[in-house]
Design a protein around this motif. Structure first.
Motif, PDB file in Angstrom:
ATOM      1  N   LEU A  13       0.820  -1.211   0.000  1.00  0.00           N
ATOM      2  CA  LEU A  13       0.000   0.000   0.000  1.00  0.00           C
ATOM      3  C   LEU A  13       0.856   1.265   0.000  1.00  0.00           C
ATOM      4  O   LEU A  13       0.551   2.224  -0.726  1.00  0.00           O
ATOM      5  N   LEU A  14       1.911   1.285   0.784  1.00  0.00           N
ATOM      6  CA  LEU A  14       2.781   2.464   0.816  1.00  0.00           C
ATOM      7  C   LEU A  14       3.511   2.663  -0.515  1.00  0.00           C
ATOM      8  O   LEU A  14       3.738   3.801  -0.935  1.00  0.00           O
ATOM      9  N   GLN A  15       3.859   1.565  -1.176  1.00  0.00           N
ATOM     10  CA  GLN A  15       4.510   1.697  -2.483  1.00  0.00           C
ATOM     11  C   GLN A  15       3.560   2.251  -3.532  1.00  0.00           C
ATOM     12  O   GLN A  15       3.976   2.957  -4.439  1.00  0.00           O
ATOM     13  N   SER A  16       2.269   1.927  -3.411  1.00  0.00           N
ATOM     14  CA  SER A  16       1.317   2.477  -4.380  1.00  0.00           C
ATOM     15  C   SER A  16       0.976   3.917  -4.078  1.00  0.00           C
ATOM     16  O   SER A  16       0.684   4.670  -4.985  1.00  0.00           O
ATOM     17  N   ASP A  17       0.966   4.293  -2.799  1.00  0.00           N
ATOM     18  CA  ASP A  17       0.641   5.670  -2.422  1.00  0.00           C
ATOM     19  C   ASP A  17       1.300   5.983  -1.084  1.00  0.00           C
ATOM     20  O   ASP A  17       0.734   5.701  -0.026  1.00  0.00           O
ATOM     21  N   CYS A  18       2.468   6.579  -1.147  1.00  0.00           N
ATOM     22  CA  CYS A  18       3.189   6.865   0.097  1.00  0.00           C
ATOM     23  C   CYS A  18       2.586   8.035   0.858  1.00  0.00           C
ATOM     24  O   CYS A  18       2.981   8.317   1.979  1.00  0.00           O
ATOM     25  N   ARG A  19       1.589   8.688   0.262  1.00  0.00           N
ATOM     26  CA  ARG A  19       0.931   9.808   0.942  1.00  0.00           C
ATOM     27  C   ARG A  19      -0.350   9.374   1.661  1.00  0.00           C
ATOM     28  O   ARG A  19      -1.044  10.204   2.239  1.00  0.00           O
ATOM     29  N   ILE A  20      -0.627   8.088   1.653  1.00  0.00           N
ATOM     30  CA  ILE A  20      -1.818   7.593   2.340  1.00  0.00           C
ATOM     31  C   ILE A  20      -1.717   7.938   3.832  1.00  0.00           C
ATOM     32  O   ILE A  20      -0.637   7.860   4.418  1.00  0.00           O
ATOM     33  N   SER A  21      -2.827   8.322   4.404  1.00  0.00           N
ATOM     34  CA  SER A  21      -2.800   8.654   5.828  1.00  0.00           C
ATOM     35  C   SER A  21      -2.657   7.374   6.648  1.00  0.00           C
ATOM     36  O   SER A  21      -3.055   6.289   6.219  1.00  0.00           O
ATOM     37  N   ASN A  22      -2.091   7.516   7.823  1.00  0.00           N
ATOM     38  CA  ASN A  22      -1.942   6.364   8.707  1.00  0.00           C
ATOM     39  C   ASN A  22      -3.307   5.766   9.041  1.00  0.00           C
ATOM     40  O   ASN A  22      -3.455   4.544   9.096  1.00  0.00           O
ATOM     41  N   ALA A  23      -4.320   6.613   9.230  1.00  0.00           N
ATOM     42  CA  ALA A  23      -5.666   6.125   9.555  1.00  0.00           C
ATOM     43  C   ALA A  23      -6.220   5.272   8.411  1.00  0.00           C
ATOM     44  O   ALA A  23      -6.778   4.192   8.647  1.00  0.00           O
ATOM     45  N   ASP A  24      -6.067   5.742   7.160  1.00  0.00           N
ATOM     46  CA  ASP A  24      -6.562   4.970   6.008  1.00  0.00           C
ATOM     47  C   ASP A  24      -5.772   3.682   5.828  1.00  0.00           C
ATOM     48  O   ASP A  24      -6.340   2.635   5.520  1.00  0.00           O
ATOM     49  N   GLU A  27      -6.849   1.189   8.453  1.00  0.00           N
ATOM     50  CA  GLU A  27      -8.165   0.626   8.128  1.00  0.00           C
ATOM     51  C   GLU A  27      -8.049  -0.449   7.050  1.00  0.00           C
ATOM     52  O   GLU A  27      -8.661  -1.507   7.149  1.00  0.00           O
ATOM     53  N   GLN A  28      -7.230  -0.199   6.036  1.00  0.00           N
ATOM     54  CA  GLN A  28      -7.093  -1.154   4.938  1.00  0.00           C
ATOM     55  C   GLN A  28      -6.393  -2.447   5.347  1.00  0.00           C
ATOM     56  O   GLN A  28      -6.600  -3.483   4.725  1.00  0.00           O
ATOM     57  N   VAL A  29      -5.579  -2.401   6.396  1.00  0.00           N
ATOM     58  CA  VAL A  29      -4.898  -3.619   6.865  1.00  0.00           C
ATOM     59  C   VAL A  29      -5.518  -4.160   8.146  1.00  0.00           C
ATOM     60  O   VAL A  29      -4.953  -5.047   8.784  1.00  0.00           O
ATOM     61  N   SER A  30      -6.676  -3.599   8.507  1.00  0.00           N
ATOM     62  CA  SER A  30      -7.436  -4.059   9.678  1.00  0.00           C
ATOM     63  C   SER A  30      -6.626  -4.000  10.972  1.00  0.00           C
ATOM     64  O   SER A  30      -6.503  -4.993  11.691  1.00  0.00           O
ATOM     65  N   MET A  31      -6.082  -2.824  11.245  1.00  0.00           N
ATOM     66  CA  MET A  31      -5.313  -2.604  12.465  1.00  0.00           C
ATOM     67  C   MET A  31      -5.745  -1.282  13.073  1.00  0.00           C
ATOM     68  O   MET A  31      -6.317  -0.442  12.403  1.00  0.00           O
ATOM     69  N   SER A  32      -5.383  -1.097  14.325  1.00  0.00           N
ATOM     70  CA  SER A  32      -5.586   0.220  14.925  1.00  0.00           C
ATOM     71  C   SER A  32      -4.523   1.161  14.352  1.00  0.00           C
ATOM     72  O   SER A  32      -3.462   0.714  13.905  1.00  0.00           O
ATOM     73  N   ALA A  33      -4.806   2.449  14.374  1.00  0.00           N
ATOM     74  CA  ALA A  33      -3.865   3.432  13.836  1.00  0.00           C
ATOM     75  C   ALA A  33      -2.530   3.392  14.591  1.00  0.00           C
ATOM     76  O   ALA A  33      -1.456   3.479  13.979  1.00  0.00           O
ATOM     77  N   SER A  34      -2.595   3.232  15.919  1.00  0.00           N
ATOM     78  CA  SER A  34      -1.346   3.222  16.692  1.00  0.00           C
ATOM     79  C   SER A  34      -0.518   1.973  16.397  1.00  0.00           C
ATOM     80  O   SER A  34       0.704   2.045  16.278  1.00  0.00           O
ATOM     81  N   ALA A  35      -1.165   0.816  16.263  1.00  0.00           N
ATOM     82  CA  ALA A  35      -0.439  -0.423  15.944  1.00  0.00           C
ATOM     83  C   ALA A  35       0.175  -0.341  14.542  1.00  0.00           C
ATOM     84  O   ALA A  35       1.308  -0.787  14.321  1.00  0.00           O
ATOM     85  N   CYS A  36      -0.567   0.253  13.620  1.00  0.00           N
ATOM     86  CA  CYS A  36      -0.069   0.421  12.255  1.00  0.00           C
ATOM     87  C   CYS A  36       1.151   1.349  12.254  1.00  0.00           C
ATOM     88  O   CYS A  36       2.163   1.053  11.616  1.00  0.00           O
ATOM     89  N   TRP A  37       1.066   2.443  12.988  1.00  0.00           N
ATOM     90  CA  TRP A  37       2.174   3.381  13.068  1.00  0.00           C
ATOM     91  C   TRP A  37       3.415   2.691  13.630  1.00  0.00           C
ATOM     92  O   TRP A  37       4.533   2.895  13.138  1.00  0.00           O
ATOM     93  N   ARG A  38       3.242   1.854  14.657  1.00  0.00           N
ATOM     94  CA  ARG A  38       4.377   1.132  15.243  1.00  0.00           C
ATOM     95  C   ARG A  38       5.002   0.177  14.217  1.00  0.00           C
ATOM     96  O   ARG A  38       6.227   0.039  14.155  1.00  0.00           O
ATOM     97  N   LYS A  39       4.155  -0.493  13.432  1.00  0.00           N
ATOM     98  CA  LYS A  39       4.678  -1.407  12.389  1.00  0.00           C
ATOM     99  C   LYS A  39       5.500  -0.630  11.361  1.00  0.00           C
ATOM    100  O   LYS A  39       6.576  -1.078  10.953  1.00  0.00           O
ATOM    101  N   ILE A  40       4.978   0.529  10.951  1.00  0.00           N
ATOM    102  CA  ILE A  40       5.693   1.343   9.968  1.00  0.00           C
ATOM    103  C   ILE A  40       7.036   1.786  10.532  1.00  0.00           C
ATOM    104  O   ILE A  40       8.064   1.713   9.856  1.00  0.00           O
ATOM    105  N   ARG A  41       7.045   2.246  11.772  1.00  0.00           N
ATOM    106  CA  ARG A  41       8.304   2.656  12.426  1.00  0.00           C
ATOM    107  C   ARG A  41       9.296   1.490  12.484  1.00  0.00           C
ATOM    108  O   ARG A  41      10.488   1.677  12.244  1.00  0.00           O
ATOM    109  N   ALA A  42       8.795   0.291  12.783  1.00  0.00           N
ATOM    110  CA  ALA A  42       9.673  -0.880  12.842  1.00  0.00           C
ATOM    111  C   ALA A  42      10.240  -1.194  11.451  1.00  0.00           C
ATOM    112  O   ALA A  42      11.422  -1.546  11.325  1.00  0.00           O
ATOM    113  N   LEU A  43       9.427  -1.043  10.414  1.00  0.00           N
ATOM    114  CA  LEU A  43       9.893  -1.275   9.044  1.00  0.00           C
ATOM    115  C   LEU A  43      10.936  -0.219   8.636  1.00  0.00           C
ATOM    116  O   LEU A  43      11.907  -0.534   7.955  1.00  0.00           O
TER     117      LEU A  43
END
Length: 152
Positions: A13-24, A27-43
């Motif tokens: 998803l980030l490769q297709s649109d790196c401007r996607i909001s963390n909230a969106d 939602e698309q990966v079925s996670m909470s915004a905070s958990a998603c943000w932590r995954k992105i930081r880890a990546l």
């Protein structure tokens, strides 16, 4: 770093649109915004995500000439090799450079304004590097596929 399925979804998803909001994205990966943000930081921290970029059309910014340059080196001693690599990294016309096996030692993708600018690049830069023995140019006639995305 071991990637799980959610990591891979996030990367796609980030490769297709790196401007996607963390909230969106969350939602698309079925996670909470905070958990998603932590995954992105880890990546990011793990070096999987190298950065975020805008795709720019070379033609739109006046770079209508594109060539693939196959470079053979005459001298493979460490000093000349280091000088060649350092010099190539400093030239903005060289947008990609690969050390390869086969007939050529290096392959460069070069963007220039026009053929005259490319000729200047060859004569006043590439052929003045002591390590360069020869260069063969393939002019790009048209682009069939260019993808900044990595298959995940």
């Amino acid at each position: 770093m071991q990637l799980d399925e959610r990591d891979k979804q996030i990367l796609k998803l980030l490769q297709s649109d790196c401007r996607i909001s963390n909230a969106d994205l969350a939602e698309q990966v079925s996670m909470s915004a905070s958990a998603c943000w932590r995954k992105i930081r880890a990546l990011e921290d793990g070096g999987v995500i190298e950065g975020y970029r805008a795709g720019v059309s070379p033609q739109a910014v006046g770079l209508g000439f594109q060539a693939l340059v196959h470079v053979q080196l005459a001298r493979h001693n460490p000093e000349h090799l280091t000088d060649f690599i350092t010099a190539v990294k400093t030239r903005q016309e060289v947008v990609d450079c690969y050390a390869t096996t086969g007939q050529a030692d290096y392959h460069l993708r070069v963007l220039c304004r026009d053929i005259a600018a490319y000729n200047d690049f060859l004569e006043n830069f590439l052929f003045r590097l002591p390590a360069v023995e020869s260069a063969q140019t393939n002019v790009v006639l048209r682009e069939i596929k260019r993808s900044p995305q990595v298959p995940v």
